[in-house]
Each structure stands twice: as structure tokens, then as C-alpha cells.
Design an enzyme around this catalytic site. Structure first.
Site, PDB file in Angstrom:
ATOM      1  N   HIS A 107       1.788   4.552  -2.757  1.00 11.40           N
ATOM      2  CA  HIS A 107       1.915   5.999  -2.526  1.00 11.40           C
ATOM      3  C   HIS A 107       3.292   6.490  -2.985  1.00 11.40           C
ATOM      4  O   HIS A 107       3.420   7.523  -3.635  1.00 11.40           O
ATOM      5  CB  HIS A 107       1.787   6.313  -1.025  1.00 11.40           C
ATOM      6  CG  HIS A 107       0.381   6.306  -0.506  1.00 11.40           C
ATOM      7  ND1 HIS A 107      -0.594   7.132  -0.997  1.00 11.40           N
ATOM      8  CD2 HIS A 107      -0.203   5.596   0.499  1.00 11.40           C
ATOM      9  CE1 HIS A 107      -1.732   6.921  -0.326  1.00 11.40           C
ATOM     10  NE2 HIS A 107      -1.521   5.992   0.578  1.00 11.40           N
ATOM     11  N   HIS A 129       0.821  -1.207   0.000  1.00  9.32           N
ATOM     12  CA  HIS A 129       0.000   0.000   0.000  1.00  9.32           C
ATOM     13  C   HIS A 129       0.864   1.270   0.000  1.00  9.32           C
ATOM     14  O   HIS A 129       0.719   2.138  -0.868  1.00  9.32           O
ATOM     15  CB  HIS A 129      -0.922  -0.013   1.225  1.00  9.32           C
ATOM     16  CG  HIS A 129      -1.827   1.167   1.336  1.00  9.32           C
ATOM     17  ND1 HIS A 129      -3.126   1.143   0.906  1.00  9.32           N
ATOM     18  CD2 HIS A 129      -1.629   2.411   1.822  1.00  9.32           C
ATOM     19  CE1 HIS A 129      -3.686   2.322   1.118  1.00  9.32           C
ATOM     20  NE2 HIS A 129      -2.788   3.109   1.681  1.00  9.32           N
ATOM     21  N   GLU A 130       1.768   1.348   0.968  1.00  9.16           N
ATOM     22  CA  GLU A 130       2.598   2.561   1.069  1.00  9.16           C
ATOM     23  C   GLU A 130       3.541   2.666  -0.132  1.00  9.16           C
ATOM     24  O   GLU A 130       3.857   3.779  -0.571  1.00  9.16           O
ATOM     25  CB  GLU A 130       3.368   2.585   2.396  1.00  9.16           C
ATOM     26  CG  GLU A 130       2.514   2.497   3.669  1.00  9.16           C
ATOM     27  CD  GLU A 130       1.406   3.557   3.776  1.00  9.16           C
ATOM     28  OE1 GLU A 130       1.555   4.652   3.203  1.00  9.16           O
ATOM     29  OE2 GLU A 130       0.371   3.260   4.423  1.00  9.16           O
ATOM     30  N   GLU A 142      -4.592   7.881  -2.743  1.00  7.84           N
ATOM     31  CA  GLU A 142      -5.158   6.613  -2.259  1.00  7.84           C
ATOM     32  C   GLU A 142      -5.491   5.682  -3.421  1.00  7.84           C
ATOM     33  O   GLU A 142      -5.483   4.461  -3.269  1.00  7.84           O
ATOM     34  CB  GLU A 142      -6.397   6.884  -1.408  1.00  7.84           C
ATOM     35  CG  GLU A 142      -6.085   7.264   0.023  1.00  7.84           C
ATOM     36  CD  GLU A 142      -5.298   6.199   0.783  1.00  7.84           C
ATOM     37  OE1 GLU A 142      -5.606   5.004   0.648  1.00  7.84           O
ATOM     38  OE2 GLU A 142      -4.361   6.580   1.504  1.00  7.84           O
TER      39      GLU A 142
END
Lengths: 496, 496
Positions: B270, B266-267, B296
Site C-alpha cells: 500500500h 502487505h502494508e 489492495e
């Protein structure tokens, strides 16, 4: 109460905030930042340094400091406020002479220099670092020349910045004694080295276990992890933001047990000084240690006077052996102690024993004297370095990585700093002499009770921060000014 | 060339430098700083925020931005400069309405709030956090009210800050669809959950091995460690200083394999966004991602659309099994995939599956609407939270730690932010739909070749930074504005 002093506070606080930000960016660069970041962060450091300059050097601050230094106004201040005004005035007088644009450009240069030095060191490529080093030296000479008075030597100006009242005359005397007493002692000691087998130190030591032991050791000597952090970096160092946030680093080597153990104790010594400053001084201009020399006295006291003694290790020995049972199988405490005190000429200052350490410093001192006293070409420095190592230590570094490129200091513009290490050793020996008259240091160590030692240092040295200078602290604590004889005597007793 | 624009540059750069310093202090506080530090660092943050304010909001900048917004002057600017001026003008118009003293006090409050929240969460003590939360809400209401026009609702003002053009009308519609389609789908899905045995996920997984695998996984999806750092924190997050320094964090749990794996992916999503911004925008006001919603979308695309697919894990499965051979003994890839996609109502948003995730967001959205649309007493919020969890998810959090205290956002004053997560899911589904028409995504995943996917996102989204807004990027890439139907269709297909 002084209204003028109240007017000074916002300037002081803004300077503190910008200084903290600059420190944090530097800390991050040394411990964590990714490879490509610094070239961009250098711009940030340049801009913030410019702001720091404007905050510190401006007409408002100048006028306030001038008025607050006049007796009538000064008398309205309490002890700490007087110390703060004195410190600010000293910093102001230095900073004022440097034009803002040069200050900012210099800080940007230095921000980039650390990575250039690091690459040059890793690749044994002095030429890659040389142009940057040349620029830094030229800035340092220029900055010192701005406040040159009465023909005072440039290098004396730098020495005084790191330790009030110090100059080449005093240091020539100091190193003269060292040369006269230590060089012959060393050659005597080296003759008996064959009997010390230190091979266990270079076996393989799991890094995670070293980390655990390092953490334990820091805590053991009194490092408070609620007020501090232990991280990793290429070159161990201590950085404080205030007395409730003091950071130390070490470097774990797989094949060197001793290295991280003693750098952790050393940096913890620095940290205890900062953590021990009293809260009345937190985040003020006198909220940190008083000088690099006094700082080094604390780190060296913990590392050498305490940390290399048998008594220190008596309560710890079992734990160390249990952490590394295979590697330390058959090694006795007695042998360990002899090994960690083995004097042996070698290339690397940070790994040096107490006896040769001063010689490493003397070499840097002599080269810095030459750099600031002459126009010696940069490209001649590596050969000069090696020649001095051969002369004083009897070894010639095979590479510049193990020679002139080993230390980070010059890339940070820290000329005149190295002698602080020698001053530190001398102060440590003098303090230790007094402390042993006042309390049973060895017994406390044997009991694993370091509290009375730490409290003594806190009450006499640490709590004062920079509100008193080195000589004031030494006089009040030991009854005399700095006296190098205690250090010579300490080494003689230890190694004879 | 515009002379006026040149005059703006030093203001912009000073703002960038102060913003970087503030970010670094925040990064340090979240990842490393010792316990006692923050109460002192809050003062530093307060002062630097004040300086940031003065740099951003002043008469010089106001005049420059005004003149540069006039057509004749604006036409002299290139595409990036126009975007920068537009962004600065928008930020200026917001900041200008807040008095400096309030801005500074608010930032100091928020700097301390994170630690107060963290303590309250650890000790399940909402009352300890409540007074701080109340102050933050009151500031947020006041700040929004300063720019309230034509009776616009306060919460709409906040929503627009995070995603241009968004408001309660659009979000009520969006969540209306979610409620209508997802709530019944969930109760259907849950009926078949008994057949999925996820017990292996809570066996003991060595943290060091998780770290190694996390590092590998970040690199696998394209995280460039020369431009970034992976660290640890209580709550995973991404922070960028510029496109050559992007930091992500995760949290390793001994008894949860899935947690760090998916937070790392997830990160990394980003981070790829930030690392993909073109160099022409580095360290400018449009050098980061364009909105939280678009951000997001990238993280959720990597985490869910790619990271929870069987194709993604086909080339990785052996490596994961070899890293944890005992724990994953007998677990097949098929079972692993079913487990990481298991939909199950639970308390914690960050651990939620894709299906229930939107419901977690809906709950926060409804509560925030109420906070900013009424005077609901703070002490009633925990009960309201639990009541909504019971209503939509069929579970009641047994403690506030697992309930209203779970998220860091409110302690940072981020009201109106949560809907970005839902917008992100919708954007991700829409982008994914278009991408699958253009390239064989599944085949690339099977081959372990993520380059074409990353390059596609870089060319269409990442490289633009904040020089285009979410809708402009979506229109150019997918041919239409945000359309929530793709997300509903995606979930239905996946879970039916």
C-alpha cells in the site's frame, strides 16, 4: 444563565478543536513524523493557524467578549465562566493586534524552524539556523511592538505573556540575588567535588531497561497511563490536549542513567498538573495549567525537591539496583544521592544540577534582554553566549551544539519563556516550605506513599487549571506572593 | 491558465489541511492515544468534520465546479487540473446530499465507534457494539438513499463509491466463479494438508527481533523511511498524509512469526503506491491511490504474488534463520514456503491464505447485501455470520470475537469496502500476468533486486495517483479491463 455566554460557546469549541489539531501535528512532528514530512505539514499548520486566527479574532467574538466584560452581564456568570471570559479577552487583545496574514506566515515559519534548528544543532552549524532565527526575532519584535503602550519595553511585553505581572525590574532583582548568593556558593561547592565519583552514571545502560524503569517511575509518582502517554523525542517535553490526554516525552541515552530518570520525573510533574485539572474545565480555555512558571514549579518540585531526596529513593533503590545490577554493583544509596545532587558547572541546561541551573537561565535572560533591547547582530550571539558561560560558570562551550544551539525554545519563537524556569524553582521552594509545615513529606516519601502529596497539590493548585493566576494560587496556598528567598534558602541549606 | 481554477485553490487547500488534521487524529487514536482520550477527541473530530463539510460543500465551490466542468473552461485546464476538478465534483455531488448536521453527528458517532467495537471484540460482547452498529447502518442507508436515482439499489450506490463502475451484478458474477472454482479446489487441497507441519510458526518469537526484521523487510521491498513510519496497532493499516508521509502499522504476536511478516509486506505494498505518486499531485485531491481495489491489488501483489514465492525468500532465508536460529532450527526454505502457502479454512480473514481469502470476502459481501437490501435485525447477524462460515469454509467460529467482531471496517462505516479486497486480488493477478511477460520477475526476486518491479509499478500505476481510475490504468497497462479469470487461473496453478 447568560445568553451571550451561550453564543460564545461554538466559537470557543471551534478554537479548541483547531488548537487540538495544531497541537497534534506538532506532537507528531516532535515524536514520530518522517524526515521529509514537515516541509509539507508546514503548509497544513499555516492554513490551520489561519483558521484558528479567524475563529479567535472576529467581530462576533469581539462584541461578545466586550458585552460579557461589562459588570452587569459578567455578574450573570459563574466562577469558571468568568475565568474563561477573562482568559479569552486577554488572548483576544493580543491576537487582535496581529494581522491574520502575518500570523499565518509566522506559524508556517515556526513550523519549519524546528527541523532547521535540529539540523543545525546536529551539524554544529549556527549559520544554517541564523537566517531563520533572525526572521523569528523580527516577527516577535514586530508582534510585541503592535501592543506597545506608554514606552513599555518590548521584552517586558513578552515576559508578561508568560507570567502575568512579571517584568525586567522584578527579574533583575531576582537574578541579582542569585548572582550575589549562588555564584560564590557554587565556587565553594565545586572545591569539594573531587570526593564524588560519578563514573557509574556513564556506563552502558540498556535502553529497553531504561524504558521499563522510566514507565515504572512515571506511574510511581502518579502519572495515569489511562490518561497519558510516555514517548521519545530529541528534547523532553509535555503536551496536553485535555486533562484526560496528557503526553510526556523523554530521551534515553545509552551512557547516561540519570538523564532519562530525571526528565521522566520532571515531565511527570508537568503531567500531574494537567491531569489534576477538574473535569468542569476540560477542553475549555482555562483547562490547562495557569502559567509556564507555575508549570515549572510542579515539574521542578517533583524532579528536585522530591526526586533528588534520599527519602524518595529509599523505597526505590533496590528496584533500580536490580534493574541494573552490574552497573550499580557497589554503589550505595548514599553515593547515588550525592551524585544526583552534585553541583558542577557544565554546558547543558537540561542536564544541570539545581545550583547551576539558575545561572543557565540567567544567561539566556540577559541575552534575550539584549536581543529585544538592542539591534545586536545575530552572528554575534554565539560568541556572547560563550563569553557569559565563561563569566558565570567558568566554562566555554567547545561547539555551538553544546552552546547556543542546545535549546529548542528560540526556534519555536519562545522568547521571554526561559525566566519561567527560574520562577518555577522559586515557586517550588515556596510551596515546599508550606507543604512541609502541613504534612510529614519525608515520611510519606520513605513509605513510598505519594498520594497525600499529590492530593495536596491537586486541591490547592492543579484542580483550578487556569481559572486563577500564579499569584492568586500562591497567596491562597502559602499566604504570600512569590518570594525568592525560599529558593535561596533552600539551595543554601542543601549545598552548605 | 484558468482564473476560475485559481479561485478554487484556497478551498482545496483548506479542505486538504482539515483532512490532514482529521487523519492525524485518527492515526493517533489507532496507534498511541491513551484509553480515556477518545471520548473527548470525538468532539474535536465532530467539529473539524463540520468545518471540513463547510469547506467542501458551499455555494462558492458549487459555482466554481459547475463553471469549470463546462467544456470551454475545462479545456483551459491541464491533465492534472482536469482530474482534480472531476474528483472534486464527484465528492461534492455526494457530500451535497448530506445535511451538515447529520454529517457532523455521523462523524462523531464513528469516532467513538472504533473504541466501542474494540472493547466489544476484546470482551466477546456483540451486544455492547450492536446499538452503535445499528446507528451506523441506519446513517449509511439514509446517506445512500439521499442520492438514490431510478430505483438503484442502496448497496450498489455504496459499491460504486469504493470502485467506480462496480455493482452487485458484476460482483455476483465474480463471486459466482469463485464459488464454482475455489470451493471444490479448497476441499481438494485440504485433503493433502496433513503433510505440512507448521508448528514452528507458533513457537515463541521475541517481539523486539520481530520488529527489527519487520523494519528490514519494509525497507527491502522499498519502503522509504525518510517518507514513512512503521508503527503498531491492533489491526494493521496504511494511512497517508501525502506522498512524503505514508504510515503503516503491524501487530506483533509473540506466538506467530508469519502474521507480522506478511502484514508488513502487505502494508508496504500500500505504502509504495502512495510514495510513488508524482510530486505534481502532492497534497491535491488526486494525490493518493485511485481506489481501494487498486490499492489492495498493490498490497496483495507484494504480499502474495511476490512475498509468498520461493524466489522472494531465497536471498532472505539466511537472514530470517539467523534472526531466529533456535525456532527455525531444521526448517528448510522449502518447508517454510509450503507453510506460508498452506490453505486451511479458519476464522480470521486477515490471517487467511490466498485460497480461502476470497471466501471470507464473499461472506461479508453476502451479509452486506442482505443488510442493505432488507431489514434484517442486528441481533441476527452473528448467527448468520457463523452459518455462512460453516457453509463455505466448514468451520463455525466459537466466539463473536473470532466471528463477526473480527473486522474494524463496519465500526468505521465502511460498507461496500470488503469487495475491494477481492477486486484487488483480481487486479494483482492480471497485472502480474502482464508484468511477467515484460520482465524476468522471478530472476529479479532471486537476485534480491526489487527495483525494476517497483519502477514498473510506479511508471504504470503509482505515479498517476487518482488522476486515472482503475479501469483506465488497467487498460493502459494490461490492454484489457478487469478480468477475473487471471485470478482463478493463478490460484488453480498455484494450488494444483
Amino acid at each position: 444563565m447568560s445568553e451571550l455566554y451561550d453564543k460564545l460557546i461554538p466559537h470557543m469549541e471551534k478554537g479548541m478543536a483547531l488548537g487540538t489539531a495544531l497541537g497534534m501535528l506538532q506532537w507528531d512532528n516532535e515524536t514520530l513524523a518522517p524526515e521529509e514530512s514537515m516541509q509539507y505539514m508546514a503548509k497544513v499548520l499555516g492554513i490551520l493557524s489561519g483558521e484558528y486566527y479567524k475563529t479567535t479574532v472576529n467581530d462576533d467574538v469581539k462584541a461578545l467578549l466586550k458585552e460579557l466584560s461589562v459588570k452587569e452581564e459578567n455578574d450573570k456568570l459563574d466562577f469558571n465562566q468568568k475565568a474563561i471570559v477573562k482568559k479569552l479577552k486577554k488572548d483576544f487583545d493580543i491576537m487582535e493586534t496581529i494581522p491574520e496574514e502575518e500570523y499565518r506566515a509566522y506559524n508556517e515559519l515556526v513550523a519549519n524552524a524546528s527541523n532547521i534548528w535540529s539540523k543545525a544543532k546536529n551539524e554544529n552549524d549556527f549559520k544554517y539556523f541564523a537566517p531563520t532565527l533572525e526572521k523569528i526575532i523580527s516577527y516577535q519584535k514586530k508582534f510585541a511592538s503592535y501592543r506597545q503602550k506608554d514606552g513599555k519595553a518590548l521584552y517586558d511585553i513578552l515576559l508578561d505573556d508568560y507570567e502575568e505581572g512579571f517584568n525586567m525590574k522584578l527579574l533583575d532583582e531576582f537574578f541579582g540575588k542569585i548572582r550575589k548568593e549562588i555564584v560564590p556558593l557554587l565556587s565553594e561547592v565545586v572545591k569539594h567535588n573531587d570526593t564524588i565519583d560519578k563514573s557509574f552514571n556513564s556506563l552502558e545502560y540498556d535502553t529497553e531497561k531504561q524504558k521499563e524503569f522510566g514507565h515504572f517511575l512515571a506511574e510511581y509518582v502518579g502519572f495515569d497511563f489511562k490518561k497519558g502517554v510516555l514517548a521519545e523525542s530529541e528534547h523532553p517535553f509535555t503536551m496536553e490536549f485535555h486533562n484526560h490526554d496528557v503526553r510526556i516525552t523523554t530521551h534515553y541515552y545509552k551512557n547516561n542513567l540519570e538523564s532519562s530518570i530525571f526528565s521522566v520525573i520532571h515531565e511527570s510533574g508537568h503531567a500531574l498538573y494537567e491531569m489534576g485539572v477538574e473535569d468542569a474545565l476540560t477542553q475549555t480555555p482555562v483547562g490547562g495549567g495557569t502559567s509556564m512558571g507555575m508549570h515549572e514549579s510542579q515539574s521542578r518540585f517533583y524532579e528536585n525537591v522530591l526526586g533528588r531526596s534520599k527519602e524518595f529513593w529509599m523505597p526505590l533503590w533496590d528496584k533500580l539496583v536490580n534493574t541494573f545490577p552490574e552497573q550499580l554493583k557497589g554503589v550505595t544509596l548514599e553515593r547515588f544521592i550525592r551524585c544526583i545532587n552534585k553541583a558542577e558547572p557544565d554546558f547543558i541546561r537540561t542536564e544541570a544540577d539545581e545550583l547551576t541551573y539558575s545561572l543557565h537561565i540567567m544567561i539566556r535572560y540577559e541575552i534575550e534582554k539584549l536581543i529585544f533591547g538592542s539591534d545586536i547582530p545575530i552572528e554575534e550571539l554565539p560568541a556572547l553566549w560563550n563569553q557569559k558561560y565563561q563569566e558565570y560558570l567558568g566554562v566555554t562551550p567547545p561547539t555551538d551544539t553544546l552552546g547556543i544551539l542546545q535549546d529548542v525554545h528560540w526556534s519555536g519563537g519562545m522568547f521571554g519563556y526561559f525566566p519561567s524556569y527560574a520562577i518555577g524553582s522559586a515557586v517550588a521552594a515556596q510551596l515546599s516550605h508550606t507543604m512541609k509545615e502541613k504534612m510529614p513529606v519525608a515520611d510519606y516519601l520513605k513509605e513510598g506513599n505519594l498520594v497525600p502529596i499529590r492530593e495536596y497539590l491537586k486541591d490547592n493548585i492543579h484542580k483550578w487549571g487556569a481559572s486563577k493566576n500564579t499569584n492568586e494560587l500562591l497567596l491562597a496556598t502559602t499566604g504570600e506572593s512569590l518570594n525568592a528567598d525560599y529558593f535561596i534558602a533552600y539551595l543554601k541549606e542543601k549545598y552548605k
